[in-house]
Design a protein around this motif. Structure first.
Motif, PDB file in Angstrom:
ATOM      1  N   ALA A  22       0.188  -0.945  -0.164  1.00  0.00           N
ATOM      2  CA  ALA A  22       0.460   0.365  -0.024  1.00  0.00           C
ATOM      3  C   ALA A  22       0.407   1.513  -0.141  1.00  0.00           C
ATOM      4  N   ASN A  23       1.660   0.782   0.073  1.00  0.00           N
ATOM      5  CA  ASN A  23       3.288   2.424   1.136  1.00  0.00           C
ATOM      6  C   ASN A  23       4.009   2.142  -0.775  1.00  0.00           C
ATOM      7  N   GLY A  24       3.719   1.525  -1.156  1.00  0.00           N
ATOM      8  CA  GLY A  24       4.946   1.456  -2.052  1.00  0.00           C
ATOM      9  C   GLY A  24       5.010   1.606  -3.078  1.00  0.00           C
ATOM     10  N   ALA A  25       3.357   1.532  -3.668  1.00  0.00           N
ATOM     11  CA  ALA A  25       2.547   1.089  -4.831  1.00  0.00           C
ATOM     12  C   ALA A  25       3.426   2.643  -5.911  1.00  0.00           C
ATOM     13  N   THR A  26       4.133   3.062  -5.839  1.00  0.00           N
ATOM     14  CA  THR A  26       4.557   4.367  -6.479  1.00  0.00           C
ATOM     15  C   THR A  26       5.552   4.258  -6.971  1.00  0.00           C
ATOM     16  N   CYS A  27       7.002   3.100  -6.894  1.00  0.00           N
ATOM     17  CA  CYS A  27       7.941   3.027  -6.918  1.00  0.00           C
ATOM     18  C   CYS A  27       7.510   1.287  -8.229  1.00  0.00           C
ATOM     19  N   LYS A  28       8.852   1.307  -8.664  1.00  0.00           N
ATOM     20  CA  LYS A  28       8.855   0.241  -9.966  1.00  0.00           C
ATOM     21  C   LYS A  28       8.774  -0.642  -9.297  1.00  0.00           C
ATOM     22  N   LYS A  29       9.603  -1.134  -8.820  1.00  0.00           N
ATOM     23  CA  LYS A  29       9.864  -2.147  -7.493  1.00  0.00           C
ATOM     24  C   LYS A  29       7.904  -3.390  -7.459  1.00  0.00           C
ATOM     25  N   ASP A  30       7.271  -2.013  -7.393  1.00  0.00           N
ATOM     26  CA  ASP A  30       5.796  -2.764  -6.620  1.00  0.00           C
ATOM     27  C   ASP A  30       4.730  -2.322  -8.244  1.00  0.00           C
ATOM     28  N   VAL A  33       5.821   3.766 -11.280  1.00  0.00           N
ATOM     29  CA  VAL A  33       6.266   4.268 -12.357  1.00  0.00           C
ATOM     30  C   VAL A  33       7.864   5.238 -12.157  1.00  0.00           C
ATOM     31  N   CYS A  34       7.976   5.862 -10.752  1.00  0.00           N
ATOM     32  CA  CYS A  34       9.094   5.823  -9.881  1.00  0.00           C
ATOM     33  C   CYS A  34      10.363   5.026 -10.036  1.00  0.00           C
ATOM     34  N   THR A  35      11.233   5.320  -9.842  1.00  0.00           N
ATOM     35  CA  THR A  35      12.168   4.464  -9.332  1.00  0.00           C
ATOM     36  C   THR A  35      12.841   5.285  -7.743  1.00  0.00           C
ATOM     37  N   CYS A  36      12.539   3.840  -6.794  1.00  0.00           N
ATOM     38  CA  CYS A  36      12.107   4.669  -5.628  1.00  0.00           C
ATOM     39  C   CYS A  36      14.060   4.087  -4.627  1.00  0.00           C
ATOM     40  N   ASN A  37      14.722   4.441  -3.519  1.00  0.00           N
ATOM     41  CA  ASN A  37      16.012   4.405  -3.112  1.00  0.00           C
ATOM     42  C   ASN A  37      15.547   4.266  -1.826  1.00  0.00           C
ATOM     43  N   ASP A  38      15.334   2.891  -0.837  1.00  0.00           N
ATOM     44  CA  ASP A  38      15.517   3.222   0.002  1.00  0.00           C
ATOM     45  C   ASP A  38      16.326   3.283   0.885  1.00  0.00           C
ATOM     46  N   GLN A  39      17.688   3.394   0.943  1.00  0.00           N
ATOM     47  CA  GLN A  39      18.415   3.845   1.058  1.00  0.00           C
ATOM     48  C   GLN A  39      18.434   5.538   1.105  1.00  0.00           C
ATOM     49  N   VAL A  43      12.968   9.610  -4.339  1.00  0.00           N
ATOM     50  CA  VAL A  43      12.082   9.064  -5.529  1.00  0.00           C
ATOM     51  C   VAL A  43      12.211   9.721  -6.633  1.00  0.00           C
ATOM     52  N   ASP A  44      12.761   9.355  -7.378  1.00  0.00           N
ATOM     53  CA  ASP A  44      12.806   9.561  -8.930  1.00  0.00           C
ATOM     54  C   ASP A  44      11.638   9.998 -10.094  1.00  0.00           C
ATOM     55  N   ASN A  56       0.659   7.568  -2.718  1.00  0.00           N
ATOM     56  CA  ASN A  56       1.578   6.310  -2.364  1.00  0.00           C
ATOM     57  C   ASN A  56       2.740   7.071  -2.710  1.00  0.00           C
ATOM     58  N   ILE A  57       3.203   7.965  -2.744  1.00  0.00           N
ATOM     59  CA  ILE A  57       4.887   8.556  -2.412  1.00  0.00           C
ATOM     60  C   ILE A  57       5.047   8.498  -1.630  1.00  0.00           C
ATOM     61  N   PRO A  58       6.091   7.411  -1.072  1.00  0.00           N
ATOM     62  CA  PRO A  58       6.838   7.550   0.800  1.00  0.00           C
ATOM     63  C   PRO A  58       6.738   8.370   1.842  1.00  0.00           C
ATOM     64  N   THR A  59       6.298   8.408   2.527  1.00  0.00           N
ATOM     65  CA  THR A  59       6.242   9.436   2.985  1.00  0.00           C
ATOM     66  C   THR A  59       7.525   9.913   4.017  1.00  0.00           C
ATOM     67  N   ASP A  60       8.861   8.609   3.847  1.00  0.00           N
ATOM     68  CA  ASP A  60       9.310   9.467   4.280  1.00  0.00           C
ATOM     69  C   ASP A  60      10.856   9.588   3.458  1.00  0.00           C
ATOM     70  N   THR A  61      10.311  10.553   1.967  1.00  0.00           N
ATOM     71  CA  THR A  61      10.743  10.248   1.295  1.00  0.00           C
ATOM     72  C   THR A  61      11.819  11.996   1.634  1.00  0.00           C
ATOM     73  N   ASP A  62      13.033  11.805   0.971  1.00  0.00           N
ATOM     74  CA  ASP A  62      13.394  13.390   1.315  1.00  0.00           C
ATOM     75  C   ASP A  62      13.794  13.828  -0.004  1.00  0.00           C
ATOM     76  N   ARG A  63      14.130  12.794  -0.638  1.00  0.00           N
ATOM     77  CA  ARG A  63      14.477  13.921  -2.878  1.00  0.00           C
ATOM     78  C   ARG A  63      13.011  13.082  -3.385  1.00  0.00           C
ATOM     79  N   LEU A  64      12.837  14.273  -4.457  1.00  0.00           N
ATOM     80  CA  LEU A  64      11.472  13.857  -5.182  1.00  0.00           C
ATOM     81  C   LEU A  64      11.701  14.224  -6.387  1.00  0.00           C
ATOM     82  N   GLU A  65      12.259  14.135  -7.291  1.00  0.00           N
ATOM     83  CA  GLU A  65      12.190  14.975  -8.314  1.00  0.00           C
ATOM     84  C   GLU A  65      10.616  14.053  -9.597  1.00  0.00           C
TER      85      GLU A  65
END
Length: 323
Positions: A22-30, A33-39, A43-44, A56-65
């Motif tokens: 539910a929280n990661g539906a934005t990321c390609k792995k789920d 359409v976006c590339t997410c780096n958990d480390q 979120v690109d 559903n952009i992850p709430t702990d995102t630091d950088r959003l492009e």
């Protein structure tokens, strides 16, 4: 007794998996359409042809492009819940305006890119909550004017780009609270040096010359003279600009008040005015095809998770009854 324990573990695993989905539906792995780096918490979503911001952009995102897309508008709550953002890029889109309050929850934001859009105006107070903003890029838009006090709360700002817009003037005191400003781009604007309003900018440039870079390059419309060289004699007019609100002449009011109802012509009212009167509002944005696919995928995943969770609960109840 091992049955209930295994069932409880299965229930926990399924719940965790559902929350992650539910929280990661934005990321390609789920499936997003976006590339997410958990480390790095980056979120690109750049260069994806997006016409709306993914949900559903992850709430702990630091950088959003979100640059190099086709965003023409933003919902007022586009970035609500993203309090951890320190970097946001919306450059190279088709934004024509910004809704009031769109950045209100981004109190940790340090860099905001809005370069190369189609912004003509900015809402009053749109930057007021960005109290930690360090860099603001508004270059290459179509800004014709700025609201009074638009930068007053950006006391930590060090870089501001306003070049390549359609600015003719600035409101009095526009830069007075930017005490930490180190770089300001003002070039390629049609500064109207015949109006008295330009004296604020001219005096400010003269005062800050040598401490804020690039400001001396600002030129009057036509490139005939530098703004900082303008004198009071040259800027003698009290200009009224087209976007300035003026009072309705009393002669018109008197005429309208004394007219008979039969003499008043019937004026056509645009359909959109009826819609506004009835309280109709356009939705903030329509979902794009990738968002629809993500929504369907998320719905199916949710249904499957609920089915498996229900089965696990029934399994636990069955063994507890046997025990």
């Amino acid at each position: 007794m091992m049955g209930p324990v295994l069932a409880a573990c299965l229930l926990i695993i399924l719940s965790t998996a559902w929350i992650s989905q539910a929280n990661g539906a934005t990321c390609k792995k789920d499936g997003g359409v976006c590339t997410c780096n958990d480390q790095t918490k980056n979120v690109d979503c750049s260069s994806k042809g997006l016409t709306a911001i993914p949900s559903n952009i992850p709430t702990d995102t630091d950088r959003l492009e979100l640059d190099y897309n086709k965003l023409s508008s933003l919902p007022s709550k586009a970035f609500h819940g993203l309090q951890s953002l320190t970097y946001l890029s919306l450059s190279y889109n088709e934004l024509q305006t910004l809704p009031a309050g769109v950045f209100d929850e981004l109190k940790n934001l340090e860099t905001l890119w809005l370069e190369q859009n189609q912004l003509q105006t900015l809402p009053v107070g749109v930057f007021d909550h960005l109290v930690n903003l360090d860099k603001l890029y508004l270059r290459q838009n179509q800004l014709k004017s700025l609201p009074q006090g638009i930068f007053d709360h950006l006391t930590k700002l060090t870089i501001l780009w306003l070049s390549y817009n359609e600015l003719q003037r600035l409101p009095e005191g526009a830069f007075d609270f930017l005490e930490k400003l180190k770089m300001l781009q003002l070039t390629n604007n049609p500064w109207d040096c015949s109006c008295r309003d330009i004296l604020y900018l001219s005096n400010w440039i003269r005062e800050k010359k040598g401490t804020v870079s690039n400001i001396e390059a600002a030129e009057c419309d036509g490139g005939t003279k530098a703004v900082l060289e303008i004198t009071e004699e040259e800027a003698a007019e009290d200009c009224v600009y087209p976007n300035t609100t003026t009072a309705i002449p009393t002669t018109i009011i008197t005429t309208l008040a004394s007219s008979n109802d039969d003499d008043i012509p019937e004026l056509p009212v645009p359909q959109e005015n009826f819609q506004k009167f009835l309280g109709y509002q356009e939705p903030d944005h329509l979902p794009t095809q990738p968002q629809c696919l993500m929504s369907i995928s998320g719905y199916l995943g949710l249904m499957m998770s609920l089915v498996l969770t229900s089965a696990a609960i029934l399994y636990v109840i069955h063994f507890l009854k046997k025990a």
